[in-house]
Design a protein around this motif. Structure first.
Motif, PDB file in Angstrom:
ATOM      1  N   UNK A 631      13.270 -16.267  -4.175  1.00  0.00           N
ATOM      2  CA  UNK A 631      12.208 -15.263  -4.199  1.00  0.00           C
ATOM      3  C   UNK A 631      10.861 -15.893  -3.858  1.00  0.00           C
ATOM      4  N   UNK A 632      10.611 -17.080  -4.408  1.00  0.00           N
ATOM      5  CA  UNK A 632       9.336 -17.751  -4.132  1.00  0.00           C
ATOM      6  C   UNK A 632       9.221 -18.127  -2.654  1.00  0.00           C
ATOM      7  N   UNK A 633      10.338 -18.596  -2.087  1.00  0.00           N
ATOM      8  CA  UNK A 633      10.324 -18.942  -0.658  1.00  0.00           C
ATOM      9  C   UNK A 633      10.034 -17.717   0.203  1.00  0.00           C
ATOM     10  N   UNK A 634      10.675 -16.605  -0.160  1.00  0.00           N
ATOM     11  CA  UNK A 634      10.456 -15.368   0.586  1.00  0.00           C
ATOM     12  C   UNK A 634       9.005 -14.918   0.445  1.00  0.00           C
ATOM     13  N   UNK A 635       8.453 -15.023  -0.787  1.00  0.00           N
ATOM     14  CA  UNK A 635       7.065 -14.626  -1.020  1.00  0.00           C
ATOM     15  C   UNK A 635       6.108 -15.519  -0.239  1.00  0.00           C
ATOM     16  N   UNK A 636       6.422 -16.808  -0.167  1.00  0.00           N
ATOM     17  CA  UNK A 636       5.570 -17.750   0.564  1.00  0.00           C
ATOM     18  C   UNK A 636       5.481 -17.366   2.040  1.00  0.00           C
ATOM     19  N   UNK A 637       6.636 -17.021   2.635  1.00  0.00           N
ATOM     20  CA  UNK A 637       6.640 -16.606   4.045  1.00  0.00           C
ATOM     21  C   UNK A 637       5.875 -15.300   4.230  1.00  0.00           C
ATOM     22  N   UNK A 638       6.020 -14.409   3.237  1.00  0.00           N
ATOM     23  CA  UNK A 638       5.308 -13.131   3.313  1.00  0.00           C
ATOM     24  C   UNK A 638       3.799 -13.360   3.250  1.00  0.00           C
ATOM     25  N   UNK A 639       3.350 -14.275   2.392  1.00  0.00           N
ATOM     26  CA  UNK A 639       1.922 -14.584   2.275  1.00  0.00           C
ATOM     27  C   UNK A 639       1.394 -15.145   3.593  1.00  0.00           C
ATOM     28  N   UNK A 652      -4.349  -5.118   6.307  1.00  0.00           N
ATOM     29  CA  UNK A 652      -3.211  -5.316   5.404  1.00  0.00           C
ATOM     30  C   UNK A 652      -3.591  -4.731   4.051  1.00  0.00           C
ATOM     31  N   UNK A 653      -2.588  -4.337   3.302  1.00  0.00           N
ATOM     32  CA  UNK A 653      -2.823  -3.818   1.956  1.00  0.00           C
ATOM     33  C   UNK A 653      -3.053  -4.979   0.996  1.00  0.00           C
ATOM     34  N   UNK A 654      -4.131  -4.884   0.232  1.00  0.00           N
ATOM     35  CA  UNK A 654      -4.404  -5.898  -0.781  1.00  0.00           C
ATOM     36  C   UNK A 654      -3.323  -5.904  -1.858  1.00  0.00           C
ATOM     37  N   UNK A 655      -2.689  -4.734  -2.081  1.00  0.00           N
ATOM     38  CA  UNK A 655      -1.567  -4.677  -3.029  1.00  0.00           C
ATOM     39  C   UNK A 655      -0.406  -5.546  -2.530  1.00  0.00           C
ATOM     40  N   UNK A 656      -0.150  -5.478  -1.223  1.00  0.00           N
ATOM     41  CA  UNK A 656       0.923  -6.301  -0.646  1.00  0.00           C
ATOM     42  C   UNK A 656       0.666  -7.781  -0.903  1.00  0.00           C
ATOM     43  N   UNK A 657      -0.555  -8.211  -0.599  1.00  0.00           N
ATOM     44  CA  UNK A 657      -0.886  -9.617  -0.746  1.00  0.00           C
ATOM     45  C   UNK A 657      -0.885 -10.029  -2.221  1.00  0.00           C
ATOM     46  N   UNK A 658      -1.418  -9.184  -3.090  1.00  0.00           N
ATOM     47  CA  UNK A 658      -1.420  -9.487  -4.512  1.00  0.00           C
ATOM     48  C   UNK A 658      -0.023  -9.602  -5.091  1.00  0.00           C
ATOM     49  N   UNK A 659       0.853  -8.683  -4.701  1.00  0.00           N
ATOM     50  CA  UNK A 659       2.237  -8.721  -5.197  1.00  0.00           C
ATOM     51  C   UNK A 659       2.972  -9.956  -4.693  1.00  0.00           C
ATOM     52  N   UNK A 660       2.678 -10.365  -3.460  1.00  0.00           N
ATOM     53  CA  UNK A 660       3.329 -11.568  -2.921  1.00  0.00           C
ATOM     54  C   UNK A 660       2.917 -12.802  -3.726  1.00  0.00           C
ATOM     55  N   UNK A 661       1.629 -12.862  -4.108  1.00  0.00           N
ATOM     56  CA  UNK A 661       1.178 -13.987  -4.938  1.00  0.00           C
ATOM     57  C   UNK A 661       1.802 -13.935  -6.339  1.00  0.00           C
ATOM     58  N   UNK A 662       2.038 -12.722  -6.856  1.00  0.00           N
ATOM     59  CA  UNK A 662       2.735 -12.603  -8.139  1.00  0.00           C
ATOM     60  C   UNK A 662       4.138 -13.200  -8.026  1.00  0.00           C
ATOM     61  N   UNK A 664       5.081 -15.457  -6.125  1.00  0.00           N
ATOM     62  CA  UNK A 664       4.939 -16.916  -6.005  1.00  0.00           C
ATOM     63  C   UNK A 664       4.625 -17.563  -7.349  1.00  0.00           C
ATOM     64  N   UNK A 665       4.275 -16.737  -8.335  1.00  0.00           N
ATOM     65  CA  UNK A 665       3.914 -17.261  -9.642  1.00  0.00           C
ATOM     66  C   UNK A 665       2.439 -17.593  -9.761  1.00  0.00           C
ATOM     67  N   UNK A 666       1.644 -17.224  -8.752  1.00  0.00           N
ATOM     68  CA  UNK A 666       0.205 -17.518  -8.764  1.00  0.00           C
ATOM     69  C   UNK A 666      -0.549 -16.263  -9.220  1.00  0.00           C
ATOM     70  N   UNK A 667      -0.530 -16.027 -10.552  1.00  0.00           N
ATOM     71  CA  UNK A 667      -1.055 -14.772 -11.089  1.00  0.00           C
ATOM     72  C   UNK A 667      -2.563 -14.650 -10.947  1.00  0.00           C
ATOM     73  N   UNK A 668      -3.300 -15.761 -11.129  1.00  0.00           N
ATOM     74  CA  UNK A 668      -4.763 -15.681 -11.038  1.00  0.00           C
ATOM     75  C   UNK A 668      -5.201 -15.188  -9.661  1.00  0.00           C
ATOM     76  N   UNK A 669      -4.583 -15.755  -8.610  1.00  0.00           N
ATOM     77  CA  UNK A 669      -4.931 -15.343  -7.252  1.00  0.00           C
ATOM     78  C   UNK A 669      -4.446 -13.915  -6.981  1.00  0.00           C
TER      79      UNK A 669
END
Length: 709
Positions: A631-639, A652-662, A664-669
């Protein structure tokens, strides 16, 4: 033994691919059919069944002449298998195709009108395998209509073989019994033979006309020798078929008084030589559904449920059970230039009886008249009385421009693919339609929905797409204030605008106007969940499923939404019962849904259990091994992809980018981008807002804080 009817070699010709009889299954079928016919019809019938391989004929043999006499039969029975529809097959080319050509040209005609007014073909197919779409289309093209076959198929998950006499009915997904199917074939033969001599409006057979004259006027012994011969022929035929003389007014008619007023419209088959005309056949299917839905006393299954059978055809009995309908409309459409040929037939799902059939050869400008005539005919057959308002609704033309209509159908066809590029091209076709007819409401509504989808999926800046959607929604409602779909579009717009109260009002208004819109039930249920009312959502989903029962477990369908709400309310037993009542092919997808749902609410043991049942190795790794690497690898490619688009100036949707960082486990970003989305009222927000997933609960609280309840 000669045929029952003079001038014909056999009563029945049985055609099959010889490879299909290696185990003797077809020989066994023929023997059982002979026995059943002996018990069904008083006099024996002549049957041609060749046990010697035609493929062994020598090159110097004239194949066509060898079979020409034998094919001169009353009824042709092809045993259709996975290999039968092969142009190189002897059975297909020199038997099926040859008989179809001969039957169309002979004095009886291939299609006969029975005594009760229904139409039947002298080709009586027996199907021993489920066919792929290409073979189904090949047959439909040859016969000029939809394949109607009596099925001898045994089905289990992964199993597709001929039905055997030893097969248990309870083990077969088709729930068919070998003996009952043999009886059905015998009765069909009896009905066809009876139709050849019963009074009828079919004028192609001069012998039938003579018999009809005798029946209406009685026998006069002073008539000519020719008439005496006709009397003898009539007596012989009636004795052979075991029927007593009845007048045409006493002919058996199918009663529809006990049939529930429910109908599903299967995808019309594209019979045009141009496969690009698929958009037209799909559009015709949807428009007939729309016309039928205007009749309040009819329960009409939506397009979403019936279009699945285009790629996954099933017997009408199966379709009737899965969709919970009593009758099924099927047909074909062939378009050539400015002309169109449409055939349609209404069939009783449980008995396979034809209730109504008609063919239309019209100019394309009359396409709306045909749709209205089909809807009216079905209402009459099912004894549905049309109100004055319904009659007016059926008469209303969506547009006077056939060019606009054609652009609209092309746009709808692309829109159903739900991909960004196709959606963009769909918008172009809808705009072309409006250039031809600026008040074409269907095109206006379609444009509104296209822009709403661009917004909700994060494909376009909502500052551009949302005002356009609102503009077309308001225009559609001004022109047709009582349009259910237009109110649904307004509800979706209000929801994306963070106005749940207004959205719910519009969804309920839409359903009241047109109750067979399954997507509206979905959004209304989701909206109730946003209020925290899962119980109401469950009732809403069930109401929608009464119109559209066989929706697969795919993200966003009513079945999936119901499944999730059952889990959220602790109704685990009901959730499993919902899966067990569904087609086994859908179980793996349902188990994936359950694994994710239980994982989302923190029930790891249940998540592991259903991940293992689904067989999805990624889910198993995630929940059992607590490994989210994939999942993290997939999120990294999506980011990477999203940030590249952002760098290039694309929206791009900010929701898309925010969810991808979630992910990745990077909640603050993640919170930085998600807060930007909330501040901008980004319509791509999470649909349910009701998950107890602790990782996202904080952002959901912030979204709920700005929602208008």
């Amino acid at each position: 033994m000669p045929s029952t009817l003079p001038g014909y070699e056999y009563d029945i010709f049985i055609s099959y691919r010889h490879n299909d009889n290696r185990t003797g299954g077809i020989t066994e079928f023929v023997e059982h059919l002979k026995a059943e016919l002996a018990a069904t019809i008083k006099e024996p019938l002549s049957i041609y069944f060749d046990t010697n391989p035609h493929d062994g004929l020598l090159e110097n043999h004239d194949v066509d002449k060898s079979l020409e006499g034998k094919l001169k039969c009353l009824i042709f029975i092809p045993i259709i298998s996975q290999t039968y529809c092969d142009p190189k097959s002897f059975a297909w080319q020199h038997e099926f195709v040859a008989f179809n050509k001969l039957a169309k040209a002979d004095q009886l005609g291939r299609d006969i009108k029975l005594g009760n007014g229904n139409v039947a073909s002298r080709i009586l197919p027996i199907k021993i395998h489920e066919l792929d779409a290409q073979d189904t289309a090949t047959i439909a093209t040859e016969i000029g209509g939809v394949l109607r076959a009596i099925e001898f198929i045994y089905k289990e998950p992964g199993v597709n073989r001929p039905l055997k006499i030893t097969d248990e009915r309870s083990h077969n997904q088709n729930q068919t019994d070998y003996g009952n199917q043999i009886n059905k074939v015998a009765n069909a033969i009896k009905e066809l033979l009876h139709g050849l001599v019963q009074p009828s409006t079919n004028e192609v057979n001069p012998q039938r006309k003579q018999i009809e004259e005798l029946r209406s006027k009685g026998v006069n012994h002073s008539r000519t020798r020719k008439l005496k011969w006709a009397v003898a022929l009539a007596a012989m035929l009636m004795a052979a078929l075991g029927y007593y003389y009845v007048s045409s007014s006493d002919a058996t008619k199918i009663s529809t008084s006990d049939i529930e007023k429910s109908v599903a419209v299967l995808p019309f088959v594209n019979m045009s030589s141009d496969k690009e005309q698929e958009y037209f056949s799909d559009g015709l299917t949807e428009d007939i559904i729309t016309q039928l839905a205007k009749i309040k006393s009819l329960k009409v299954t939506s397009r979403t449920s019936t279009m699945q059978y285009k790629e996954n055809p099933k017997s009408l009995k199966e379709v009737g059970i899965e969709l919970g309908v009593a009758t099924i409309l099927e047909g074909s459409v062939q378009r050539a230039g400015d002309q169109v040929r449409i055939t349609a037939q209404l069939i009783r799902a449980d008995t396979d009886e034809h209730l109504w059939a008609e063919s239309y050869d019209r100019p394309i400008k009359d396409i709306f008249s045909v749709q209205r005539e089909v809807a009216t005919a079905i209402a009459n057959v099912l004894k549905s009385t049309l109100s004055v308002n319904e009659i007016q609704l059926l008469k209303r033309l969506p547009t006077n421009s056939t060019i606009a209509y054609d652009h609209f159908l092309k746009g709808k066809f692309l829109m159903e693919k739900r991909e960004k590029e196709e959606m963009a091209n769909a918008i172009i076709f809808f705009e072309k339609a409006l250039k031809e007819d600026s008040i074409f409401v269907d095109a206006i509504s379609a444009l509104a929905n296209a822009y709403l989808l661009f917004s909700s999926r994060g494909w376009e800046d909502p500052k551009i797409a949302m005002p356009l959607a609102e503009k077309y929604i308001n225009k559609a409602l001004r022109l047709t204030p009582e349009s259910g779909p237009a109110h649904a579009s307004l509800g979706f717009f209000l929801r994306l605008s963070y106005n749940l109260k207004g959205a719910e009002e519009e969804f309920r208004k839409s359903i009241a106007l047109e109750p067979n819109q399954n997507n509206v039930y979905g959004w209304l249920g989701i909206t109730r969940i946003n209020y925290g009312d899962h119980e109401d959502a469950i009732n809403i989903y069930k109401q929608g499923l009464s119109y559209n029962p066989d929706l697969s477990f795919v993200s966003g369908t009513l079945k999936t939404l119901l499944l999730n709400s059952l889990v959220m309310t602790g109704k685990d037993t009901d959730a499993l019962a919902l899966i067990n009542k569904s087609n086994p092919r859908d179980w793996p997808a349902a188990f994936v849904m359950l694994a994710n749902q239980y994982g989302d609410i923190g029930n790891r043991p249940m998540a592991i259990s259903f991940a293992e049942k689904s067989g999805d190795q990624i889910l198993i790794s995630l929940y059992r091994d607590n490994d989210s690497t994939l999942f993290r690898n997939s999120a990294s490619k999506r980011i990477e992809q999203l940030e590249e688009q952002l760098k290039n100036g694309e929206y791009i949707s900010m929701f898309d980018l925010g969810n991808a960082y979630f992910d990745m486990g990077k909640k603050a970003k993640a919170f930085v981008y998600l807060q930007k989305a909330i501040d901008a009222r980004d319509p791509h927000f999470p649909p349910t807002l009701g998950s107890t997933d602790s990782g996202r609960e904080e952002i959901r609280k912030k979204i709920r804080a700005v929602i208008q309840y």
